[in-house]
Design an enzyme around this catalytic site. Structure first.
Site, PDB file in Angstrom:
ATOM      1  N   TRP A 295       0.822  -1.228   0.000  1.00 61.19           N
ATOM      2  CA  TRP A 295       0.000   0.000   0.000  1.00 61.19           C
ATOM      3  C   TRP A 295       0.850   1.270   0.000  1.00 61.19           C
ATOM      4  CZ3 TRP A 295      -5.057   1.801   0.357  1.00 61.19           C
ATOM      5  CH2 TRP A 295      -5.210   3.115   0.843  1.00 61.19           C
TER       6      TRP A 295
ATOM      7  N   ASN B 190       0.034   5.743   0.100  1.00 66.64           N
ATOM      8  CA  ASN B 190      -0.792   6.921  -0.161  1.00 66.64           C
ATOM      9  C   ASN B 190       0.117   8.117  -0.416  1.00 66.64           C
ATOM     10  OD1 ASN B 190      -1.249   6.106   2.888  1.00 66.64           O
ATOM     11  ND2 ASN B 190      -1.576   8.289   2.958  1.00 66.64           N
ATOM     12  N   ASP B 191       0.029   9.199   0.329  1.00 69.26           N
ATOM     13  CA  ASP B 191       0.672  10.459  -0.047  1.00 69.26           C
ATOM     14  C   ASP B 191       2.160  10.351  -0.412  1.00 69.26           C
ATOM     15  OD1 ASP B 191      -1.651  10.933   1.334  1.00 69.26           O
ATOM     16  OD2 ASP B 191      -0.714  12.072   2.943  1.00 69.26           O
TER      17      ASP B 191
ATOM     18  N   GLN C  28       4.009   7.516   1.811  1.00 71.81           N
ATOM     19  CA  GLN C  28       3.302   6.818   2.877  1.00 71.81           C
ATOM     20  C   GLN C  28       3.207   5.358   2.477  1.00 71.81           C
ATOM     21  OE1 GLN C  28       1.363   8.174   6.058  1.00 71.81           O
ATOM     22  NE2 GLN C  28       3.452   8.769   5.672  1.00 71.81           N
TER      23      GLN C  28
ATOM     24  N   TRP D  39      -4.072   0.258   4.221  1.00 69.82           N
ATOM     25  CA  TRP D  39      -3.460   1.274   5.069  1.00 69.82           C
ATOM     26  C   TRP D  39      -3.108   0.678   6.438  1.00 69.82           C
ATOM     27  CZ3 TRP D  39      -4.122   3.775   9.704  1.00 69.82           C
ATOM     28  CH2 TRP D  39      -3.457   5.002   9.866  1.00 69.82           C
TER      29      TRP D  39
ATOM     30  N   PHE E 110       3.788   9.568   9.703  1.00 73.26           N
ATOM     31  CA  PHE E 110       2.826  10.161   8.782  1.00 73.26           C
ATOM     32  C   PHE E 110       3.530  11.140   7.837  1.00 73.26           C
ATOM     33  CE2 PHE E 110      -1.782   9.730  10.579  1.00 73.26           C
ATOM     34  CZ  PHE E 110      -1.666   8.355  10.557  1.00 73.26           C
TER      35      PHE E 110
ATOM     36  N   ASP F 202       1.151  16.800   9.055  1.00 72.42           N
ATOM     37  CA  ASP F 202       1.637  16.995   7.683  1.00 72.42           C
ATOM     38  C   ASP F 202       2.504  18.247   7.531  1.00 72.42           C
ATOM     39  OD1 ASP F 202       0.051  14.776   7.352  1.00 72.42           O
ATOM     40  OD2 ASP F 202      -1.572  15.828   6.333  1.00 72.42           O
TER      41      ASP F 202
ATOM     42  N   GLU G  45      -5.705  18.795   5.160  1.00 72.62           N
ATOM     43  CA  GLU G  45      -4.495  17.980   5.308  1.00 72.62           C
ATOM     44  C   GLU G  45      -3.453  18.461   4.294  1.00 72.62           C
ATOM     45  OE1 GLU G  45      -6.196  13.636   6.509  1.00 72.62           O
ATOM     46  OE2 GLU G  45      -6.300  14.049   4.371  1.00 72.62           O
TER      47      GLU G  45
ATOM     48  N   TRP H 170      -9.535   8.768  -1.063  1.00 72.85           N
ATOM     49  CA  TRP H 170      -9.776   7.967   0.146  1.00 72.85           C
ATOM     50  C   TRP H 170     -11.105   7.218   0.091  1.00 72.85           C
ATOM     51  CZ3 TRP H 170      -6.355   6.120   3.164  1.00 72.85           C
ATOM     52  CH2 TRP H 170      -5.192   6.820   3.443  1.00 72.85           C
TER      53      TRP H 170
HETATM   54  C1  FRU Z   1      -3.621  12.294   3.829  1.00 72.56           C
HETATM   55  C2  FRU Z   1      -3.267  11.708   5.174  1.00 72.56           C
HETATM   56  C3  FRU Z   1      -2.377  12.645   5.932  1.00 72.56           C
HETATM   57  C4  FRU Z   1      -1.686  11.717   6.894  1.00 72.56           C
HETATM   58  C5  FRU Z   1      -1.506  10.488   6.046  1.00 72.56           C
HETATM   59  C6  FRU Z   1      -1.586   9.200   6.814  1.00 72.56           C
HETATM   60  O1  FRU Z   1      -3.875  11.383   2.834  1.00 72.56           O
HETATM   61  O2  FRU Z   1      -4.450  11.425   5.886  1.00 72.56           O
HETATM   62  O3  FRU Z   1      -3.056  13.692   6.559  1.00 72.56           O
HETATM   63  O4  FRU Z   1      -0.469  12.235   7.331  1.00 72.56           O
HETATM   64  O5  FRU Z   1      -2.523  10.504   5.079  1.00 72.56           O
HETATM   65  O6  FRU Z   1      -1.271   8.109   6.023  1.00 72.56           O
END
Ligand code: FRU
Length: 525
Positions: A47, A49-50, A66, A74, A106, A178, A230, A318
């Site tokens: 997985w 994400n950001d 991430q 996640w 994070f 963040d 965020e 998301w």
């Molecule tokens: C945004 C977020 C951030 C956080 C991260 C956690 O996608 O929710 O705010 O730091 O992902 O994975």
């Protein structure tokens, strides 16, 4: 049964067994699953994400992300790490910052500490300092805690040490995250933006050494406030390429994005090293991307002075990120985008274009100029271009008498993704309701639209397609629209269409984009 026949059969079965064993040992092609992006970054497995900590240092672009090292959902958030010399070929390295003692790593940013202000740099050389949110999940009666923390590297990001004095910023809040840090020339100190998600505010802090932070100001609420704020960002840009500059403050919103779920808005204004002042009325909302799948985009720190910002976003939402049908990885990044600020009749706006690095992957294009719709479709179907699912399609055409006009791409047996323009509504749109596999989540099959008035009635559309994504840049990057799609297997067609009348003569440049995995220098592990 003759002895010879027995020997032959015996040897043959041993041979087959060996082949079988070898087969077991041969891993499945790592980067050739049907939906695997061929020129966008995706982690080899698991997985993401950001994007995190984007930084250019010592000839390398670092893309942290991430990452869950243990699965394709996640969890166990850590910073994965990849490096590239050209923003195309990414070399995935071991996890840079793992979850530790129950504290997840994070989103955050990385800076180049040129002058060793932090005291972390050894041998008088610049070092990399990562600033991230440490997230301690809620546990029973104890609520979650988010704090800002440091880690540093003296070997070009290959190994990292977490600062023993962490956290460097703690408000004892469950939502405070963040950090985006950069060096401010105006105030000659580090500046950090951190989000207070439920207050729809961005806090701005300053520090001489990255360890001690004082609050300088606060921005928000403003613009869209439908969900949590965020991933704040702040960077300076030239206006129309002149010495006149403005600052862009970008912030992610989840939920409450324009198209539902995650989305991003930006504000244009001035920043004096302490305070961001919005040029526009607080109620004005400007969206960075009009699709559903560009979130928590970050720009690179450390680019050569004067170079326009380069931004990469998480190509997902998301709402359904955990359900997208990809394996063994889940999540990918947008193509890197070069940003510019330009004056438009509506005011100063952010423009986005794919970075020039793409040219190194383009096959010689098919060029078709001044074509009618029929002519163009005949030429396209005979161009033997049908099978590719990784291409760049650039087209320009006057709207003429058409009411609706555009492209059907990744078309197969009745399904396709439509990239079109509605001349009455003056809207650019991408319709993925019948794009193939859409049933994995109710929020996936949608049509995303953006307002786009065309003064010259000439539409320019640049479209990047990479197996499971469609990134549209319209009118020289004035509108960016990013959407995932999961087309049906089999031959894919590209077709131009118009409704209610004919457009003017159409010009097209269509290039297949080579895979980053089929060349020397491609990802290797
Ligand atoms: C945004 C977020 C951030 C956080 C991260 C956690 O996608 O929710 O705010 O730091 O992902 O994975």
């Amino acid at each position: 049964m003759s002895d010879r026949w027995f020997m032959k059969t015996f040897l043959l079965s041993i041979g087959l067994a060996l082949v079988g064993l070898a087969g077991l040992d041969t891993p499945a092609p790592t980067y050739d699953q049907p939906y695997r992006p061929q020129y966008h970054f995706s982690p080899r497995k698991n997985w993401t994400n950001d994007p995190n900590g984007l930084v250019y240092f010592a000839g390398e672009y670092h893309l942290f992300f991430q990452y869950n090292p243990f699965g394709d959902e996640w969890g166990h958030m850590s910073w994965g790490h990849s490096v590239s010399q050209d923003l195309l070929h990414w070399h995935e390295l071991p996890v840079a910052l793992p979850e530790q003692n129950g504290i997840m790593i994070f989103t955050g940013s990385t800076v180049v500490d040129q002058g060793n202000t932090s005291g972390f740099c050894s041998r008088g050389k610049p070092c990399l300092v990562a600033v991230y949110t440490g997230h301690t999940p809620a546990n029973g009666a104890r609520r979650a805690l988010q704090t800002q923390n440091l880690a540093y590297s003296n070997d070009k990001g290959r190994t990292w040490a977490k600062y023993a004095g962490n956290p460097v910023l703690n408000l004892n809040l469950p939502d405070f995250r963040d950090p985006k840090v950069f060096w401010s020339e105006q105030s000659k100190r580090w500046v950090m933006l951190v989000s207070l998600p439920d207050d729809h505010k961005v806090r701005i802090y300053g520090s001489p050494n990255l360890r001690n932070w004082e609050q300088l100001s606060e921005f928000g609420p403003a613009g869209a406030t439908g969900g949590q704020w965020e991933c704040p960002e702040l960077f300076e840009m030239q206006v129309n390429g002149t010495s006149d500059t403005r600052w862009v403050l970008k912030v992610g919103l989840n939920p409450g994005g324009l198209q539902g779920g995650s989305g991003e808005q930006y504000f244009v204004g001035r920043f004096d090293g302490r305070r961001f002042v919005n040029d526009n009325p607080p109620a004005l909302t400007l969206w960075t991307d009009y699709g559903k799948d560009c979130y928590c985009a970050l720009t690179f720190n450390g680019l050569p002075r004067g170079q326009a910002p380069i931004m990469i976003g998480w190509m997902n939402n998301w709402q359904y990120a955990a359900a997208i049908p990809t394996s063994p990885w889940r999540g990918q990044m947008t193509f890197p985008r070069r940003l510019s600020l330009r004056s438009t009749p509506d005011g100063i706006r952010l423009f986005q274009q794919p970075t020039d690095s793409l040219q190194h992957l383009r096959e010689p294009p098919v060029n078709l100029t001044d074509q009618s719709v029929d002519q163009l479709n005949r030429n396209l179907s005979s161009a033997a271009f049908g099978k590719t699912r990784t291409f760049e399609l650039r087209s320009t055409f006057p709207l003429g008498a058409a009411q609706e006009v555009g492209w059907k791409i990744l078309a197969h047996d009745g399904s396709s993704t439509i990239v079109g323009y509605d001349t009455q509504a003056r809207q650019l749109f991408v319709d993925r309701t019948h794009s193939g596999v859409v049933g994995f989540h109710r929020d996936f099959p949608v049509r995303t639209a953006a307002p786009l008035s065309l003064s010259g009635k000439l539409l320019r559309l640049d479209i990047l397609v990479d197996r499971c994504s469609v990134e549209v840049f319209a009118d020289a990057g004035r509108i960016a629209m990013t959407n995932l799609v999961f087309p049906m297997a089999g031959e894919q067609k590209i077709e131009f269409y118009s409704k209610g009348g004919q457009p003017g003569p159409i010009s097209v440049e269509l290039s297949e984009v080579r895979s980053i995995y089929s060349q020397k220098g491609a990802n290797s592990f």
